[in-house]
Write an enzyme that holds these catalytic residues in place. Structure first.
Site, PDB file in Angstrom:
ATOM      1  CD  GLU A  23     -34.361   0.832  54.468  1.00 13.93           C
ATOM      2  OE1 GLU A  23     -33.546   1.573  54.538  1.00 13.93           O
ATOM      3  OE2 GLU A  23     -35.217   1.066  53.519  1.00 13.93           O
ATOM      4  CB  SER A  83     -18.833  -7.570  47.592  1.00 16.14           C
ATOM      5  OG  SER A  83     -19.624  -6.288  48.006  1.00 16.14           O
ATOM      6  CG  HIS A 121     -17.558  22.120  54.182  1.00 11.25           C
ATOM      7  ND1 HIS A 121     -18.402  22.178  52.839  1.00 11.25           N
ATOM      8  CD2 HIS A 121     -18.761  22.736  55.019  1.00 11.25           C
ATOM      9  CE1 HIS A 121     -19.397  23.137  52.995  1.00 11.25           C
ATOM     10  NE2 HIS A 121     -19.641  23.242  54.309  1.00 11.25           N
ATOM     11  CB  THR A 145      -1.627  13.471  12.147  1.00 17.26           C
ATOM     12  OG1 THR A 145      -2.231  13.449  13.386  1.00 17.26           O
ATOM     13  CG2 THR A 145      -2.665  14.425  11.287  1.00 17.26           C
ATOM     14  CE  LYS A 150      -4.251  11.413  17.707  1.00 16.24           C
ATOM     15  NZ  LYS A 150      -4.624  11.123  16.155  1.00 16.24           N
ATOM     16  CD  GLU A 174      -8.386   6.347  19.496  1.00 22.48           C
ATOM     17  OE1 GLU A 174      -7.292   6.582  18.898  1.00 22.48           O
ATOM     18  OE2 GLU A 174      -9.424   7.247  19.573  1.00 22.48           O
ATOM     19  CD1 TRP A 203       6.810   4.591  12.490  1.00 16.52           C
ATOM     20  CD2 TRP A 203       5.656   4.161  14.458  1.00 16.52           C
ATOM     21  NE1 TRP A 203       5.384   5.080  12.095  1.00 16.52           N
ATOM     22  CE2 TRP A 203       4.549   4.795  13.472  1.00 16.52           C
ATOM     23  CE3 TRP A 203       5.425   3.903  15.784  1.00 16.52           C
ATOM     24  CZ2 TRP A 203       3.545   4.860  13.883  1.00 16.52           C
ATOM     25  CZ3 TRP A 203       4.070   4.140  15.921  1.00 16.52           C
ATOM     26  CH2 TRP A 203       2.897   4.650  15.043  1.00 16.52           C
ATOM     27  CG  MET A 260       7.289  24.781  26.161  1.00 13.14           C
ATOM     28  SD  MET A 260       7.186  22.843  26.078  1.00 13.14           S
ATOM     29  CE  MET A 260       8.372  22.568  27.486  1.00 13.14           C
ATOM     30  CE  LYS A 271       6.490  32.313  20.949  1.00 16.17           C
ATOM     31  NZ  LYS A 271       7.565  31.965  21.383  1.00 16.17           N
TER      32      LYS A 271
END
Lengths: 509, 94
Positions: A66, A78, A220, A283, A285, A309, A322, A449, A456
């Site tokens: 082709e 590349s 496989h 909160t 995280k 983020e 902190w 855990m 708990k």
């Protein structure tokens, strides 16, 4: 008669990840059909099969029906494959069967493809090649316009190649992603081994997968596996099931960066475990991720943070707020922060680049803030595969990973992220807002855990300039996790306490 | 007068190869008897490099090198010689 599986030898292709799903490689001395629609990376597969062989000292012959060799040399460059250089060293040879511009085909009488076969044999013998790629069959069918003849002749070539002890890859077109294996019934002559490459459009996102449809008489991995095509590497398959099984687990504990949290987890996180911290925005995280890394730095451990983020500046400012000095940690070589926008690349590419970051920096601790940002940029399926791929990679390196996940609602709730990855993670910590008599407070609990007992209770915590402070359990409120709070009167607490008095004899307040 | 140069690529002395050779010899002796006719037969099994250079896939393949334009015909050239001559654009127009 019982077939002896060990008689089917494998030839490791050298295509990253592919040999995992092929249980070692392509069946040696046979021809494998690689079928796919337009743009499914068939040519890259065919070229990489040879390139990987050359890197292991095996010469290869590329029969092109082709694209012209000049185009292939340029296009494949590349991926870091200097075909022209390999040609000069007789390690790569083209058999150019691409259409010639002056090739006005006139047919009078009957013919065969004896010349093509002679050229392939000559090229194989001249270089001592052990690998042959033929790309792609469909072009031959459209050019010669006699399907039966092309099929018979290609069968003859396949048989001859086999007799020479060559392992070959032959590519063929499919008209659709699902349905017949390939056009023109080519599977009739190379039906023993079939690999399918797909290029799917799911929820407006491209997703590439590879599936080994069959390897006759041998094993496989079943099902389809995602792969990506990246510069300087070519195809990289992400072999989910193949890597998941080999994880070791350690009973060594490491600190979370918060003494009270360590106590709640029964003595800290496990060294090669994955911890999911889930909570609404604000909160705490990112704070948990920050203290997790700061605690590592205090012990001379390296941490790698993938932030999806917040910008680098924001992260450093937060940390300072902190009492954590990210800049100092970076100067000491104990921290590396990688910020990028998940929308920029596909998740498969993201995974490969994260793996290479991890391999280069070799951290003991990894934090990802947040997974939800990645989830937004992908389909659920890709996302799940990404998390599995990343998790098993991290676990192999004996590193601890802390992932954060953002819940969509302020109160209670869970995210899709959790639903899809909770079984993969070893520990889950929930951070939740608690509305208490007109005031927003914060609560946390260790939900899971793995391999250890844990606290708990749902405990209240506060955040100030020194970080997180975990306090007493909430006593007179229930429904925190669902966000449907009920305030309990003292008499009710008394009644429940009597009902659920536990073995340690501790009575609820 | 123009010289006619024909190259025939075959893969061993197969039935098809013999038929093509016979057909070409016949037209050189009859229809093209007034021209100088050079017929070269290349067996790609013995000379695969020749097939590589001319990018031959099918056998037999006939290439009319001279006079221009170059023409390429695949097949055993069986049947009507007039069809073959027309395809080759022979004999050349004076």
């Amino acid at each position: 008669m019982k077939a002896d599986q060990s008689t089917i030898e494998r030839l490791p292709t050298g295509i990253p990840g592919f040999d995992h799903i092929a249980n070692g490689g392509l069946p040696r001395g046979r021809t494998t059909l690689v079928a796919g629609t337009a743009g499914s990376a068939k040519t890259v597969f065919a070229a990489q099969f040879l390139a990987a062989g050359i890197e292991h000292g095996e010469a290869g012959v590329f029969v092109t029906f082709e694209e012209a060799p000049a185009d292939l040399r340029r296009n494949m460059y590349s991926f870091g494959w200097d075909i022209a250089d390999w040609e000069a060293q007789n390690r790569w040879v083209f058999v150019d069967a691409s259409p010639q511009h002056d090739d006005e085909l006139t047919v009078i009488g009957s013919y065969d493809l004896g010349a093509l076969l002679a050229r392939i044999e000559h090229a194989v013998k001249r270089t001592g090649a052990t690998r042959v790629s033929m790309d792609s069959l469909g072009a031959m069918f459209t050019r010669l316009n006699d399907s039966r003849l092309v099929r018979n002749e290609m069968l003859r070539i396949a048989v001859r190649i086999k007799a020479l002890g060559i392992t070959a890859v032959i590519t063929a077109e499919r008209s659709q992603e699902y349905g017949e294996i390939a056009r023109y019934g080519v599977e009739e002559f190379v039906a023993d081994d079939v690999v399918i490459l797909r290029n799917l459009l799911e929820e407006e996102k491209r997703r590439r997968t590879v599936e080994i449809l069959k390897f006759r008489g041998t094993t496989h991995q079943k099902g389809s596996f995602p792969f990506t095509v990246i510069p300087n590497q070519g195809i990289v398959v992400i072999p989910l099931s193949a890597i998941e099984l080999k994880q070791r687990s350690s009973s060594l504990r490491i600190t979370s960066g918060n003494n009270e949290m360590d106590r709640m987890c029964g003595g800290g996180f496990f060294r090669d475990s994955i911890i999911l911290v889930s909570g609404a925005t604000g909160t705490g995280k990112t704070l948990m991720a920050t203290s997790f890394m700061a605690a590592g730095a205090m012990r001379g451990e390296r941490s790698l943070l993938f932030a999806f983020e917040e910008s680098r500046d924001q992260l450093f400012r937060n940390a300072t707020g902190w009492g954590v000095d990210f800049e100092q940690m970076e100067r000491d070589g104990l921290l590396r922060v990688v910020c990028n926008y998940p929308e920029v690349t596909g998740l498969e590419d993201q995974l490969i680049s994260m793996q290479s970051e991890i391999s280069n920096f070799r951290p003991q601790r990894i934090a990802i803030d947040s997974l939800s940002a990645l989830e937004r940029a992908s389909t659920i399926k890709s996302f799940r595969e990404f998390v599995i791929g990343l998790t098993s990679f991290i676990k192999h390196q004996e590193m601890a990973g802390l992932y954060t996940s953002t819940t969509p609602t302020l109160l209670g709730g869970s995210s899709i992220t959790e639903a899809h990855i909770s079984t993969i993670t070893d520990s889950i910590i929930l951070l939740r807002y608690v509305e208490l008599f007109g005031e927003m407070r914060r609560g946390l609990t260790v939900l899971k855990m793995r391999g250890s007992s844990h606290d708990k209770e749902i405990r209240e915590f506060t955040i100030d300039g020194a970080g997180m402070h975990i306090g007493r359990p909430f006593r007179n409120i229930s429904g925190i996790l669902s966000g449907q709070f009920t305030h309990l009167t003292p008499s009710e607490i008394e009644r429940l306490g009597a009902m659920f008095r536990d073995d340690e004899g501790e009575v609820l307040e | 007068m123009d010289k006619i140069v024909l190259h025939l690529f075959i893969a061993g002395r197969t039935v098809r190869a013999e038929r093509a050779i016979a057909t070409l010899r016949r037209i050189c002796e009859h229809e093209l008897a007034n021209y100088e006719c050079e017929l070269k037969i290349v067996d790609v099994l013995a000379e695969p490099q020749q097939a590589e250079v001319r990018k031959i896939l099918a056998t037999p393949t006939l290439i009319k090198e001279m006079p221009p334009p170059v023409r390429r015909i695949i097949g055993d050239l069986g049947g009507d010689p007039r069809e073959l001559l027309a395809a080759l654009n022979l004999p050349p127009n004076p």
